[in-house]
Each structure stands twice: as C-alpha cells, then as structure tokens.
Scaffold this motif. Sequence first.
Motif, PDB file in Angstrom:
ATOM      1  N   VAL A  58       0.848  -1.202   0.000  1.00  0.00           N
ATOM      2  CA  VAL A  58       0.000   0.000   0.000  1.00  0.00           C
ATOM      3  C   VAL A  58       0.879   1.247   0.000  1.00  0.00           C
ATOM      4  N   LEU A  59       1.838   1.311   0.894  1.00  0.00           N
ATOM      5  CA  LEU A  59       2.697   2.494   1.019  1.00  0.00           C
ATOM      6  C   LEU A  59       3.522   2.731  -0.242  1.00  0.00           C
ATOM      7  N   ASP A  60       3.991   1.653  -0.866  1.00  0.00           N
ATOM      8  CA  ASP A  60       4.751   1.776  -2.104  1.00  0.00           C
ATOM      9  C   ASP A  60       3.883   2.405  -3.194  1.00  0.00           C
ATOM     10  N   LEU A  61       2.645   1.956  -3.301  1.00  0.00           N
ATOM     11  CA  LEU A  61       1.751   2.525  -4.304  1.00  0.00           C
ATOM     12  C   LEU A  61       1.466   3.994  -4.007  1.00  0.00           C
ATOM     13  N   VAL A  62       1.206   4.320  -2.760  1.00  0.00           N
ATOM     14  CA  VAL A  62       0.920   5.715  -2.390  1.00  0.00           C
ATOM     15  C   VAL A  62       2.110   6.608  -2.748  1.00  0.00           C
ATOM     16  N   GLU A  63       3.314   6.125  -2.549  1.00  0.00           N
ATOM     17  CA  GLU A  63       4.506   6.909  -2.899  1.00  0.00           C
ATOM     18  C   GLU A  63       4.599   7.176  -4.394  1.00  0.00           C
ATOM     19  N   ARG A  64       3.971   6.325  -5.207  1.00  0.00           N
ATOM     20  CA  ARG A  64       4.033   6.488  -6.667  1.00  0.00           C
ATOM     21  C   ARG A  64       2.919   7.368  -7.231  1.00  0.00           C
ATOM     22  N   ILE A  65       1.933   7.740  -6.415  1.00  0.00           N
ATOM     23  CA  ILE A  65       0.867   8.612  -6.912  1.00  0.00           C
ATOM     24  C   ILE A  65       1.494   9.959  -7.268  1.00  0.00           C
ATOM     25  N   PRO A  66       1.333  10.399  -8.515  1.00  0.00           N
ATOM     26  CA  PRO A  66       1.970  11.665  -8.925  1.00  0.00           C
ATOM     27  C   PRO A  66       1.399  12.886  -8.212  1.00  0.00           C
ATOM     28  N   ARG A  67       2.210  13.927  -8.155  1.00  0.00           N
ATOM     29  CA  ARG A  67       1.746  15.217  -7.625  1.00  0.00           C
ATOM     30  C   ARG A  67       0.500  15.632  -8.385  1.00  0.00           C
ATOM     31  N   GLY A  68      -0.464  16.191  -7.664  1.00  0.00           N
ATOM     32  CA  GLY A  68      -1.677  16.684  -8.296  1.00  0.00           C
ATOM     33  C   GLY A  68      -2.695  15.612  -8.628  1.00  0.00           C
ATOM     34  N   ARG A  69      -2.432  14.374  -8.219  1.00  0.00           N
ATOM     35  CA  ARG A  69      -3.345  13.262  -8.491  1.00  0.00           C
ATOM     36  C   ARG A  69      -3.712  12.596  -7.171  1.00  0.00           C
ATOM     37  N   VAL A  70      -4.792  11.832  -7.158  1.00  0.00           N
ATOM     38  CA  VAL A  70      -5.243  11.124  -5.964  1.00  0.00           C
ATOM     39  C   VAL A  70      -5.733   9.730  -6.337  1.00  0.00           C
ATOM     40  N   MET A  76      -3.002   3.277   6.223  1.00  0.00           N
ATOM     41  CA  MET A  76      -2.671   4.704   6.155  1.00  0.00           C
ATOM     42  C   MET A  76      -2.690   5.351   7.535  1.00  0.00           C
ATOM     43  N   SER A  77      -3.661   4.978   8.373  1.00  0.00           N
ATOM     44  CA  SER A  77      -3.716   5.592   9.703  1.00  0.00           C
ATOM     45  C   SER A  77      -2.580   5.116  10.598  1.00  0.00           C
ATOM     46  N   THR A  78      -2.103   3.902  10.358  1.00  0.00           N
ATOM     47  CA  THR A  78      -1.038   3.335  11.192  1.00  0.00           C
ATOM     48  C   THR A  78       0.351   3.681  10.673  1.00  0.00           C
ATOM     49  N   TRP A  79       0.552   3.605   9.364  1.00  0.00           N
ATOM     50  CA  TRP A  79       1.892   3.707   8.785  1.00  0.00           C
ATOM     51  C   TRP A  79       2.068   4.853   7.792  1.00  0.00           C
ATOM     52  N   GLY A  80       1.003   5.588   7.450  1.00  0.00           N
ATOM     53  CA  GLY A  80       1.033   6.513   6.324  1.00  0.00           C
ATOM     54  C   GLY A  80       1.680   7.862   6.532  1.00  0.00           C
ATOM     55  N   GLY A  81       2.202   8.154   7.698  1.00  0.00           N
ATOM     56  CA  GLY A  81       2.778   9.472   7.943  1.00  0.00           C
ATOM     57  C   GLY A  81       3.984   9.812   7.099  1.00  0.00           C
ATOM     58  N   GLY A  82       4.691   8.816   6.585  1.00  0.00           N
ATOM     59  CA  GLY A  82       5.911   9.072   5.822  1.00  0.00           C
ATOM     60  C   GLY A  82       5.721   9.068   4.318  1.00  0.00           C
ATOM     61  N   VAL A  83       4.498   8.941   3.856  1.00  0.00           N
ATOM     62  CA  VAL A  83       4.204   8.946   2.419  1.00  0.00           C
ATOM     63  C   VAL A  83       3.242  10.110   2.140  1.00  0.00           C
ATOM     64  N   PRO A  84       3.009  10.449   0.876  1.00  0.00           N
ATOM     65  CA  PRO A  84       2.091  11.556   0.574  1.00  0.00           C
ATOM     66  C   PRO A  84       0.631  11.173   0.836  1.00  0.00           C
ATOM     67  N   TRP A  85       0.283  11.084   2.098  1.00  0.00           N
ATOM     68  CA  TRP A  85      -1.027  10.626   2.560  1.00  0.00           C
ATOM     69  C   TRP A  85      -2.171  11.467   2.023  1.00  0.00           C
ATOM     70  N   TRP A  86      -1.928  12.742   1.716  1.00  0.00           N
ATOM     71  CA  TRP A  86      -2.972  13.636   1.222  1.00  0.00           C
ATOM     72  C   TRP A  86      -3.446  13.245  -0.176  1.00  0.00           C
ATOM     73  N   ARG A  87      -2.748  12.338  -0.818  1.00  0.00           N
ATOM     74  CA  ARG A  87      -3.157  11.858  -2.141  1.00  0.00           C
ATOM     75  C   ARG A  87      -4.087  10.652  -2.056  1.00  0.00           C
ATOM     76  N   VAL A  88      -4.449  10.246  -0.842  1.00  0.00           N
ATOM     77  CA  VAL A  88      -5.376   9.134  -0.624  1.00  0.00           C
ATOM     78  C   VAL A  88      -6.651   9.707  -0.015  1.00  0.00           C
ATOM     79  N   VAL A  89      -7.770   9.495  -0.704  1.00  0.00           N
ATOM     80  CA  VAL A  89      -9.029  10.136  -0.327  1.00  0.00           C
ATOM     81  C   VAL A  89     -10.168   9.124  -0.318  1.00  0.00           C
ATOM     82  N   HIS A  90     -11.303   9.571   0.185  1.00  0.00           N
ATOM     83  CA  HIS A  90     -12.525   8.776   0.088  1.00  0.00           C
ATOM     84  C   HIS A  90     -12.990   8.786  -1.366  1.00  0.00           C
ATOM     85  N   ALA A  91     -13.869   7.864  -1.722  1.00  0.00           N
ATOM     86  CA  ALA A  91     -14.346   7.736  -3.101  1.00  0.00           C
ATOM     87  C   ALA A  91     -15.006   9.005  -3.622  1.00  0.00           C
TER      88      ALA A  91
END
Length: 106
Positions: A14-26, A48-63
């Motif tokens: 999960v964290l690896d994928l979140v790190e690959r989300i480009p800037r300006g995308r979610v 994300m709530s447990t481990w996501g502080g070190g990745v661009p967490w703001w790129r992960v949103v609700h549907a």
Amino acid sequence: MEPVGHPPPYAERVLDLVERIPRGRVMSYGDIAEYLGEGGPRQVGRVMSTWGGGVPWWRVVHADGTPPPGHEQRCLTRWREERTPLRGARADMRAARWDGAPESTA
C-alpha cells in the motif's frame, strides 16, 4: 506516532503505491485496494492511519474526493500546492483520479 518495527507486507505494498501517486493526483482507498487486488478500503485506511505518515497521505481520499477526517485543511493546502483539481473542498475525482498507469511527461 508511528508504530515500532516494519510494516507487514500488505502495508508495504500500500505504502509503495501511495509513494508512486503523482503530484496533483489522488487515489481513493478503494482504488488502492482494487489496484493491488487485495484487501479493501478499510484495510487501506488502517494501513494509512497506522503507517502513512511518511508517504504523501494527502493523495489518498474517500471515493467522493473528501480527505481523511481531521486532515481537511492540511489536505487542501497540499492539494493547492500540487495543483490537484478540486471541486470545492474535495478532490475532483474525474480530473484528479490516478489509475496507476505511468504519467506522460510530454
């Protein structure tokens, strides 16, 4: 506070994928689970709530494009910096959703 030790394999994916989300995308929590072919939105949210502080967490949103509860203002600040397409105070999922394909740099 981040937990001690290393994230389990699913969390690492999960964290690896979140790190690959480009800037300006979610991606939504469900998008991530679907892309990985395992888990579901709640499992991704837990990672994300447990481990996501070190990745661009703001790129992960609700549907619906809303940010994680309690992080609305920080998300809006980051989204504006990255020029994420918005609809009011949420990400514009039609314009901002990333499908996991490499971004064109042309």
